[in-house]
Design a protein around this motif. Structure first.
Motif, PDB file in Angstrom:
ATOM      1  N   TYR B 325      20.160 -12.075 -21.759  1.00 16.63           N
ATOM      2  CA  TYR B 325      18.633 -12.536 -21.846  1.00 16.63           C
ATOM      3  C   TYR B 325      18.249 -13.644 -22.738  1.00 16.63           C
ATOM      4  N   SER B 328      18.072 -15.874 -20.084  1.00 16.79           N
ATOM      5  CA  SER B 328      17.582 -15.846 -18.966  1.00 16.79           C
ATOM      6  C   SER B 328      16.267 -16.316 -18.631  1.00 16.79           C
ATOM      7  N   ARG B 329      15.734 -16.960 -17.447  1.00 16.45           N
ATOM      8  CA  ARG B 329      14.597 -17.663 -17.187  1.00 16.45           C
ATOM      9  C   ARG B 329      14.356 -18.774 -18.158  1.00 16.45           C
ATOM     10  N   GLY B 380      12.886 -12.831 -20.635  1.00 12.04           N
ATOM     11  CA  GLY B 380      13.359 -13.250 -19.129  1.00 12.04           C
ATOM     12  C   GLY B 380      13.714 -12.111 -18.248  1.00 12.04           C
ATOM     13  N   THR B 381      13.350 -10.822 -18.831  1.00  9.38           N
ATOM     14  CA  THR B 381      13.904  -9.379 -18.225  1.00  9.38           C
ATOM     15  C   THR B 381      12.755  -8.768 -17.368  1.00  9.38           C
ATOM     16  N   ALA B 593      19.998  -9.653 -15.684  1.00  8.52           N
ATOM     17  CA  ALA B 593      18.890 -10.383 -16.486  1.00  8.52           C
ATOM     18  C   ALA B 593      18.975 -10.166 -17.992  1.00  8.52           C
ATOM     19  N   GLU B 662      26.876 -18.383 -14.350  1.00  9.92           N
ATOM     20  CA  GLU B 662      25.966 -18.663 -15.651  1.00  9.92           C
ATOM     21  C   GLU B 662      26.579 -19.763 -16.102  1.00  9.92           C
ATOM     22  N   ARG B 749      21.248 -19.693 -15.472  1.00  7.34           N
ATOM     23  CA  ARG B 749      22.140 -18.345 -14.991  1.00  7.34           C
ATOM     24  C   ARG B 749      21.210 -17.973 -13.601  1.00  7.34           C
ATOM     25  N   LEU B 763      18.742 -11.450 -11.122  1.00 10.39           N
ATOM     26  CA  LEU B 763      17.949 -12.511 -11.795  1.00 10.39           C
ATOM     27  C   LEU B 763      18.477 -13.742 -10.901  1.00 10.39           C
TER      28      LEU B 763
END
Lengths: 969, 969
Positions: B325, B328-329, B380-381, B593, B662, B749, B763
């Motif tokens: 995370y 993430s995002r 991002g979770t 995520a 990733e 990712r 994700l």
């Protein structure tokens, strides 16, 4: 934000009556207590305390909100805190009783218990029948438990899917239901059937915590504002329902079972809907109750379609007939019937004795019996642990007064005393019926040399029948299972003798060692044991009296029924089959606790001569047949009776082959029954059934067996031009006539799959001794008789009453003649010159808390049922200071009820019957109660003396019952 | 039944502090609004309105009951109805922010917003940090957002499973956390770590509607009475926890996230436990709060173990490192950082302008930014639709003031005006930093013949760089995706020029057609486009200034870093790899995520020379590399900067092969880094990280890659005896040093499996144009520099501040010189003779609703970080009538906070440090603010004049910004 929820009815608009409601079954997947406190949530999330705790603040917060709730048994006492009349306006019984398995007397009792409680605590008289969940609806529910109770409306949801489709199409979901041929329009009830179920009208209007329906999001400061969409959803659903409903009034049942755990979640959304929908203005939404709804309907002055008969059987879709539960859990059903009879008699004795002067109380049994009438209790559709809970409650209720509940499996310690020690066994036999009565009593004894004397000391005829091996092993196994120990004394014989007891009274018999009593074992006729000799080609005649059953010795089968007195002589066969219970592999609809879904019929052939034993004697003959390793049958023909008694022992039904089995007995004659047969409605009216046919719609037959099954509480019969073949039952079962000339009863079921109606267990009852479990074995009886056509009703009605109310036995011991000398030996609560008329039964005699007495008299015959007895009858009351006629549930005076009752118009004047005949009001001077056919009249009576004349005699000798133990035959 | 819930603390007994609590994430599986109103329940059953509506009656019903709740963002305004202080004692921020992805300035801002709201509305000052859910805990959370805020206690639940096991074993779950090297014991915080999680102590104590824990059944009239068993359960669990806890006080967190939907269900059971457990007497149970708990702990006068550094990374079990995370995002993380910077600058402008005199308000953006710091937001979770909701809120917050949010993908209509029509483009460049500053500005233009003039009308050096194909196609695709239309004008070039802007001020540049302006396109040095010529064996040198990057033309790869000024000359490679995200097939623990679970490392080789383009010019050189079909990279070397800027375009990451990937960039040198590297804590302190090692326990390594990942907000660096290699980032990412001499950042990712921590989505971010969706492409930057050892901090700190606060651009057009003649062209809010010291940043300048001004100054250096700058610094305030020093969140005076702060004893006197150096209180006469290393000081200031001296100059020309549009570079 405040919402305007004050809307009333708006003329000219579609009025959507939002009726917030729920019910928490008094036992189903969890026990009634678990539902109440909210334990065992891993099985099901349900907690009545949550409902009650959250409901009251929600109702207090907005006086426009409404809520209705049923099943007093589960909310008992709570509403004492705060009473909203509308909470109590529906049903008002202790439970929402089933309508197939309960006997009408049980239905009356449980309703009365609830109604009088509500009346006393809150002065509320329920107006609405709310049977939304039971799986089919009986005529008795309509005319007795609704109209005669004083309801203005009966609402339910479960009817056959084909019936519903037609009714939706024809706008006939709301009808006037005239369910009694005899009482006609005098006992009809306006009835509403839900268009779908008892839930909100579409999947979009469920608002329980965690439900997924879109809430009304009316906060413009947040995203997803959706008021216009949700108002449109509401209006669309309202218009759709209005299109299939007469008048401008539609009802939305806002809730379902086990909901309102947090009541606020529902009310918050309904508040918004009422506010915004009424702002929109296309339809009018209001908080309502069934009362408000039905008053609005009534005000519309509409005429309604007529409905007769009943709503059985129920199928919720193709191949899904809910006719399995008519038989599910036959042991529980039998236990309930036994306890019901005991309760009726015990209340009489309690009254004689006086409620306040003795520790014995029937209250726990009353509560337990009321509870078990619930639509997932006696119906057999609960989980096993819940069924166990019901049985425990019955047992506790019974045990509070009595011991020895296991006589029915031949275990009765007081009668198994070794009489050779010099003691005598005293048997007090109580007759709860209003008629004098003779019946054979059977008691297990150890000694061969016993003799029976009547209350005058005269030795009477008796007969010994050896206990056979199969019976003994069952007795030992079940004693261990239920008592936790095996018996230390093993009886060798059944001792049979004939007891004669006056109405509402008792008689005493003394059983002693024959030697001690001065009689030799050879004393003629006292006891005789025969074993039949069977020759290959014999026709074997059985029966010491008028009735002879002819058996083929070769086939070991019944062949013919002959009654020399009535000149009936008929070919008759009796056999067993089983239906293979569908396992659901075809279409995910297995046979289960609710649903009967046969997948093949398999005959069960008797094993032949070795399993065929006949015991003959002066009082009765017994035919013992071991049909197969798990079906044992005894057929008894009594000297003084013109019917055959068949005692069946079925189980453990084997399922090692992975196949569920539904065991049926078939009685086959060559009668031309023309697809027609008759089954009772909740033990009362007989309704004509025609195979593969429904009166109300063109039946599409997809289940030719299951779709022709009906509940049988009293009996089933068929007839042709010459005779009637009747079968009476000892408990609620399912029955049918699948072929002309044939009747059948489903006796026992053991299945391997759940039928996907929520219970999530296969109906697979087992009994465990230590760690070893096997399928449940049940023992039951049915009674068979063939009469000349038109002459059968007398037996069905009179003997039916005897089945329901068997003799009640009490046992004690005496040394010498001590007991006989110190106790009253025979007694009747009635004047010795008086018995009730043959067509009238006393179905309630109960001391109320007030000291007053509740009396119910029931005419036992329908109009045109019997030439002599389908007539007005009358009963004379004596020594009574005041009599007040009440409605059926005794929560209001009958006259008040009649006065306020809504009178609904029926479509088509041709359907109007002449006013039914009913008994006149009781003249206080004459105290004569008239009873018209099928009439039940309920009175609260007061006596001059403290205890009342019924019990005067008994009262003087009140030590009698202190030492006695009442037992159940 | 009334329960006695009045128990307080009982000395000498185990005191079980029952702390009823819940939190409803401000977005996770549902959006914050959906959680509030309770919609979208099909995803998750959660409704804050239910909690609030049911909670207040439950608290009113019994004054002994307690409850704590966090995340003001979701309850805003509600508590106005009724205030219970204890409801507000914890956290008090708008959300329970994440501790890895947010920048410390955002953490301060969101906490301040919540704290001041609570203070103003309810006069409550939260005492307790309650970070129970974030996935690891940062040093900044401890010393800044807890100690400096004035908390007495910080409580959380998620630490590494190995760490927890050791702490349970050693009774060290409660510690004094001294997280700042610089501020030492002056900013330490007593910290409690839950023995398991933030839920009840065992599975037997959950009481949400529908939970399956056994309720306390204390009604003897019902079956299943279980008080003794349940009291035993309680006592056992209490003793078990007491055995691993110091003092007699243990806390039970009675609740979990999204609970208390019907609060009554919890309180009813806790009432019973308190009643019956205290009747039992073995332990003492009481309703409590973290405050009551910690005061009891404090009263015990115990000494506590010391903890330094932080609690990253977090693994909840073997092979389950929550380090995915961190990255993430990445697009959302980038957007948050951009908006954060914009908010900082916009508040300055808002202050200059005056809040009440202009329509522009930063309030919505403040709310949105606060919300997105939540531990399932910028982390991002969250589910995709929730991430979209956050982006929407940021966008709305931004759009309320400004337009043109898409400049960062080369789409900016005002700058794409066709200048050949005779108009000029006016660019106003605002510098939110307190230092004078020069930086290269890049603007897309259509025409080749453009020229740039400064505010004095002097033509300045500029450079044109052609927009390459890959960049154009991305621009077109994303314009269509986000704006719903493709652009009608296509720019051909980036125009680059150097802007110089005074502190807290702006400068103006005019861009016009060169012809119109009287300049020819050949005008020397104004704009130059080079394309590199690559020969097979070349070493290609890139960079117009001191810094030269050497590339191998053959390999198309970076080879060496040379800075002629600092004499750094280092081998340096840069490459891409991807980790294959584990799909969970081994042990059901995929990469997702939250969790980074690599299953193989795969190099990504550049495609060779054809994808290697170099653009050279006077201001900067650019190296364009198409690494593979979905990775594009531009490396920029500026004449005036000694770092390289790497802009990466990554995506759509292909997953057609069913494999999640990733993507990581690796910077490889030959430095002897000795397993050691440094990452920042929430953008502030740098913490030493040692590969495969933890200070607090003997690390059992099961994930040699994921277990060495740390969050990077500001930068990551490593060093050896001679040099330091630093990378600074433009957003929050995960980074590590998996091999000596190497640093890596995970940039993007895309995964195919959910990692089983609740989000229930892989994700897999996509962008759709009409019906066609493809994986998300992200563009980001990082900055790379090598310094002689000991000299790197200056760049990291100063340039880090420039990355966080880039120039803010505003565009307008002018005909002729109209604008320039009517507007102020250059301005600084500071005295022209003054800039902030190099080691101090202005991190907050904000007009409060009261008209007062909130000012925060931050020392940027830790002790011993830089020879010159890790010293006490001072800032002079002028023209101020009153200055009040506040705690960090500005809800209380600093002096008050210090006075009431609990002082906890630390085990072992040797661990006591000398008191940290801190700035002295501000003398009202001198108005000099001293700042010690890492100190942040917060003031509320009042000015003599209405608007304050900062804005006097600007105020006189207030029409300027009416026509201007502020944009983001």
């Amino acid at each position: 934000m405040m919402y305007n929820t004050s809307a009333g009815i708006v003329p000219g608009k579609i009025n959507v009556h939002l009726v917030p409601h729920s019910h928490d079954d008094v036992g189903w997947l969890k026990t009634v207590d678990q539902y109440y406190v909210g334990s065992n949530n891993s099985i099901q999330v349900a907690c009545v305390q949550n409902v009650l705790d959250s409901l009251i603040p929600a109702l207090v917060a907005d006086k426009n909100r409404k809520f209705i709730y049923v099943e007093q048994a589960i909310t008992h006492g709570f509403f004492a805190l705060l009473s909203f009349d509308f909470l109590l306006e529906i049903n008002g019984g202790m439970c929402m009783h089933d309508e197939a398995a309960p006997h009408y007397i049980d239905m009356i009792d449980q309703t009365t218990l609830g109604h009088r409680y509500i009346k006393e605590q809150f002065n509320v008289t329920p107006r609405i029948g709310w049977q939304i969940d039971p799986f089919g609806h009986s005529a008795v529910q309509a005319y007795l438990l609704s109209a005669e109770v004083g309801f203005d409306f009966l609402f339910f949801a479960r009817i056959d899917y084909q019936d519903r489709a037609k009714r939706i199409n024809e706008k006939t979901l709301e009808v006037v239901w005239r369910a009694s041929k005899s009482l006609g329009s005098s006992a009809q009830i306006m009835t509403g059937i839900s268009p779908k179920n008892y839930e909100p009208p579409s999947d979009n209007f469920y608002f329980e915590v965690g439900d997924t329906s879109p809430i009304v999001q009316d906060d413009m400061n947040l995203f997803d504002y959706n008021v216009p969409e949700r108002v449109n959803d509401f209006v669309s659903a309202a218009i759709a329902q209005a299109n299939i409903t007469r008048t401008n009034h539609i009802m939305w049942t806002m809730g379902t079972d086990f909901k309102y755990q947090y009541a606020h979640t529902w009310f918050r959304q309904m508040d918004k809907f009422i506010h915004y929908v009424n702002q929109d203005g296309r339809v009018n939404a209001l908080y309502s109750t069934p009362s408000m709804y039905i008053d609005a309907k009534y005000a519309a002055n509409e005429s309604w379609p007529l409905k007769t008969d009943d709503f059985f059987p129920y199928a919720d879709r193709e191949n899904a007939y809910w006719t399995g539960y008519f038989t599910s859990r036959p042991a529980l059903k039998g236990y309930v019937r036994t306890m019901s009879a005991y309760y009726l008699a015990a209340r009489q004795l309690e009254f004689f004795k006086g409620r306040n002067e003795v520790g014995l109380s029937t209250d726990s049994l009353a509560d337990a019996l009321a509870l078990v009438q619930h639509h997932d209790a006696v119906s057999g559709t609960e989980k096993q642990h819940v069924a166990d809970d019901y049985a425990k409650r019955l047992s506790i209720g019974y045990t509070e007064a009595e011991k020895c509940p296991l006589l029915n499996i031949s275990y009765c310690p007081p009668s198994e005393v070794d009489l050779s020690s010099g003691k005598s066994l005293v048997v007090v036999v109580y007759n709860p019926l209003g008629w004098k009565r003779e019946d054979i009593i059977r008691i297990p004894v150890i000694n061969e040399n016993v003799t029976v004397k009547d209350s005058k000391g005269k030795v009477i005829e008796s007969q010994l029948l050896p206990l056979l091996k199969d019976s003994m092993s069952l007795r030992n196994s079940y004693s261990t299972a239920y008592l936790g120990k095996s018996t230390n004394v093993t009886p060798s014989y059944w001792l049979a003798f004939s007891a004669s007891v006056p109405p509402l009274g008792f008689n005493t018999y003394i059983i002693s060692s024959a030697k001690q009593a001065g009689y030799e074992s050879s004393h003629s006729g006292m006891r005789t044991v025969y074993k039949s000799q069977i020759s290959q080609n014999d026709t074997i005649e059985v029966g010491p009296g008028n009735l002879k059953l002819l058996y083929s010795g070769k086939r070991a089968k019944l062949m013919r029924y002959i009654n020399s007195k009535t000149s009936v002589n008929k070919l008759l066969e009796q056999s067993y089959i089983y239906y293979r219970g569908d396992d659901g592999s075809k279409d995910l609809q297995p046979s289960g606790a609710y649903i009967f879904r046969p997948n093949g019929t398999y005959p069960i052939e008797p094993e032949g001569q070795l399993s065929f034993t006949i015991l003959r004697g002066p009082l009765l003959d017994e035919v013992h047949q071991r049909i197969n390793p798990w079906i044992y049958q005894v057929t008894r023909v009594y000297k003084g009776k013109d019917h055959a008694e068949i005692e069946f022992t079925v189980g453990p039904i084997p399922i090692d082959d992975g196949i569920g089995k539904e065991v049926v007995t078939q009685i086959t004659s060559n009668m031309i029954s023309n697809k027609t047969f008759y089954t009772d409605s909740s033990g009362r009216d007989f309704i004509e059934r025609i195979r593969d046919y429904r009166k109300d719609w063109n039946l599409e037959v997809n289940q030719p067996i299951a779709g022709n099954y009906y509940p049988v509480n009293l009996g089933i019969y068929m007839k042709d031009n010459s005779s009637e073949l009747s079968i009476l039952v000892d408990r609620s079962v399912g029955g049918s006539s699948i072929a002309d000339g044939q009747l059948e009863l489903m006796l026992h079921r053991r299945l391997v799959a759940d039928d996907n109606r929520g219970v999530s267990e296969a109906l697979n009852e087992t009994v465990c001794v230590f760690d070893k479990c096997e399928g449940l074995t049940i023992i039951g009886k049915y009674y068979l008789r063939i009469d000349p056509v038109g002459e059968a009703a007398k037996w069905r009605r009179s003997f039916g009453q005897e089945i329901y109310s068997p003799f009640l036995l009490a046992f004690t011991e005496q040394d010498g003649d001590h007991w006989a000398n110190s106790h009253l030996a025979t007694y009747s609560a009635m004047d010795t010159t008086y018995v009730l008329p043959d067509n009238v039964a006393l179905i309630t005699l109960q001391e109320l808390d007030s000291g007053k007495v509740l009396l119910r008299l029931a005419h036992l015959y329908e109009i045109e049922e019997d030439t002599d007895l389908s007539v007005m009858s009358s009963v004379e009351l004596k020594k009574i200071s005041k009599v007040t006629e009440m409605n059926l549930s005794a929560n209001q005076e009958r006259a008040v009820m009649e006065k306020k009752r809504l009178v609904w118009r029926v479509e088509g004047s041709s359907k109007e019957q002449p006013t039914a005949v009913r008994g006149s009001p009781v003249d206080p001077a004459k105290l004569v109660v008239e009873l018209a056919p099928m009439e039940i009249r309920t009175f609260v009576i007061e006596f001059y003396s403290e205890r009342g004349s019924f019990s005067d005699a008994l009262y003087r000798r009140s030590n009698l019952r202190r030492k006695a133990t009442f037992s159940l035959p």
